[in-house]
Design an enzyme around this catalytic site. Sequence first.
Site, short mmCIF file in Angstrom:
data_model
loop_
_atom_site.label_atom_id
_atom_site.label_comp_id
_atom_site.label_asym_id
_atom_site.label_seq_id
_atom_site.Cartn_x
_atom_site.Cartn_y
_atom_site.Cartn_z
N SER A 141 0.84 -1.20 0.00
CA SER A 141 0.00 0.00 0.00
C SER A 141 0.88 1.24 0.00
O SER A 141 2.07 1.17 0.31
CB SER A 141 -0.88 -0.01 1.26
N TYR A 154 -4.00 -0.72 10.04
CA TYR A 154 -3.77 -0.96 8.61
C TYR A 154 -2.36 -0.52 8.22
O TYR A 154 -1.65 -1.23 7.51
CB TYR A 154 -4.81 -0.19 7.80
#
Length: 249
Positions: A141, A154
């Site tokens: 990410s 996350y």
Amino acid sequence: MSFDLTGKTALVTGTSGGIGQAIAIGLAEAGASVVAVSASNSNETVAAVRGFGGAIEELSADLSDAEGLEAVFEQALGCFGGIDILVNNAGTIRRAPAAEHSRQDWQDVIDLNLNSLFFLSQLAGKHMIARGSGKIISIASMLSYQGGVNVPGYTASKHAVAGVTKALANEWASKGIQVNAIAPGYISTRNTAPLRADEKRNQAILERIPAGRWGSPEDLKGPAVFLASSASDYMNGHVLCVDGGWMAR
């Protein structure tokens, strides 16, 4: 021919929609047989692949349950007789300020985004070492590089994905296995719907992306095929940004 995946089998997780669905379809378009694993049904993915004559089988599994991963992997092996490519895509996100981030939210994110990724990679790695070749691709990410806002669990998990990718590459590159990751930029999926619904946040994101648009899941097809194919045989431990130029700003 370097990008041809004919005769290869890919296990892709999180295939009910979004990035996982697009990657599963892209690998099938390149000739791979696909084992699609998701907690929810992957009917659309299966229909799309079979629609153009591709080979795909669907397995339903809760990948956050580490104890059940070995059984899932054994099922996957039985679908087409082996696994040449593993794509660790399954993931979740919980949004809350750090001071209010619950232990359960933290644990749920780490269990799926990190623990399942490592233990599934471990199972695939043993299988690939015995075969002398293999490709492992994990979905990282932009938050493998940055801190983000209201997503501490996350962010921690995606920083760890980048680290695990490099650690496994260090051990397995000499055994004929390439372990790499893709770091998508801001992609239009269910996970990013709250950001796109926030007018100010959406505008701020778009202003930083040189390409001037959000990415689509289909933008990940080509990079995934590249990392799954023999074209990337000398790439190891790399995190490939597919971000419209976000990291260049």
